[in-house]
Motif scaffolding. Sequence first.
Motif, mmCIF file in Angstrom:
data_model
loop_
_atom_site.group_PDB
_atom_site.id
_atom_site.type_symbol
_atom_site.label_atom_id
_atom_site.label_comp_id
_atom_site.label_asym_id
_atom_site.label_seq_id
_atom_site.Cartn_x
_atom_site.Cartn_y
_atom_site.Cartn_z
ATOM 1 N N ARG A 8 83.283 83.651 49.201
ATOM 2 C CA ARG A 8 82.209 83.018 48.430
ATOM 3 C C ARG A 8 80.850 83.210 49.096
ATOM 4 O O ARG A 8 79.820 83.243 48.436
ATOM 5 N N VAL A 13 74.660 86.382 43.540
ATOM 6 C CA VAL A 13 74.229 85.254 42.714
ATOM 7 C C VAL A 13 73.029 85.693 41.890
ATOM 8 O O VAL A 13 72.288 86.600 42.277
ATOM 9 N N ASP A 14 72.843 85.037 40.755
ATOM 10 C CA ASP A 14 71.670 85.357 39.946
ATOM 11 C C ASP A 14 70.450 84.614 40.504
ATOM 12 O O ASP A 14 70.564 83.812 41.430
ATOM 13 N N LYS A 15 69.311 84.889 39.927
ATOM 14 C CA LYS A 15 68.061 84.304 40.437
ATOM 15 C C LYS A 15 68.079 82.780 40.379
ATOM 16 O O LYS A 15 67.628 82.114 41.305
ATOM 17 N N ARG A 16 68.611 82.229 39.298
ATOM 18 C CA ARG A 16 68.656 80.777 39.154
ATOM 19 C C ARG A 16 69.529 80.161 40.245
ATOM 20 O O ARG A 16 69.147 79.158 40.858
ATOM 21 N N GLN A 17 70.696 80.739 40.476
ATOM 22 C CA GLN A 17 71.592 80.236 41.522
ATOM 23 C C GLN A 17 70.933 80.328 42.895
ATOM 24 O O GLN A 17 71.103 79.445 43.732
ATOM 25 N N MET A 18 70.181 81.387 43.130
ATOM 26 C CA MET A 18 69.491 81.558 44.410
ATOM 27 C C MET A 18 68.430 80.472 44.590
ATOM 28 O O MET A 18 68.309 79.875 45.666
ATOM 29 N N VAL A 20 68.457 77.512 43.218
ATOM 30 C CA VAL A 20 69.171 76.243 43.437
ATOM 31 C C VAL A 20 69.617 76.148 44.891
ATOM 32 O O VAL A 20 69.440 75.108 45.544
ATOM 33 N N ARG A 21 70.182 77.218 45.427
ATOM 34 C CA ARG A 21 70.612 77.214 46.836
ATOM 35 C C ARG A 21 69.431 76.972 47.776
ATOM 36 O O ARG A 21 69.521 76.189 48.718
ATOM 37 N N HIS A 24 68.372 73.350 47.582
ATOM 38 C CA HIS A 24 69.321 72.487 48.309
ATOM 39 C C HIS A 24 69.078 72.578 49.812
ATOM 40 O O HIS A 24 69.071 71.548 50.512
ATOM 41 N N ASP A 50 68.718 71.454 36.412
ATOM 42 C CA ASP A 50 69.973 70.866 35.922
ATOM 43 C C ASP A 50 69.815 69.360 35.802
ATOM 44 O O ASP A 50 70.152 68.612 36.726
ATOM 45 N N ASP A 53 72.724 66.891 36.837
ATOM 46 C CA ASP A 53 73.273 66.843 38.197
ATOM 47 C C ASP A 53 73.147 65.421 38.733
ATOM 48 O O ASP A 53 72.107 65.018 39.248
#
Length: 108
Positions: A8, A13-18, A20-21, A24, A50, A53
Amino acid sequence: GEVEFSPRLIESVDKRQMIVRLLHNLKAALVRGGDDAGALGAVERLLLLDPGDLAQVRDQGLLLFRLRRLAPAVEPLTRYLTEAGEVDDRAEVEATLAAVRLQLGSLN
């Protein structure tokens, strides 16, 4: 210390996931550094990405409480308790909400 390898960790990851990471990680660093206002900004951006969340909803309320922004803390804390169901931190969040309401009542 050592980090255990997990596939994992190298998944694309896509831009949105990046984003978010990154948010965080930023939030965690700001909380560790005692910058509650900065952490709240990160939480608010995470909620834009989100709105459902509930962990971020809870953290928004807790950070608002820590920043002494009592009235705005009521809605996210109440929402978390209403929507999260049976969660491990329920008693802690209920106690925080009770403290917020008590302090708001003493201001009137």
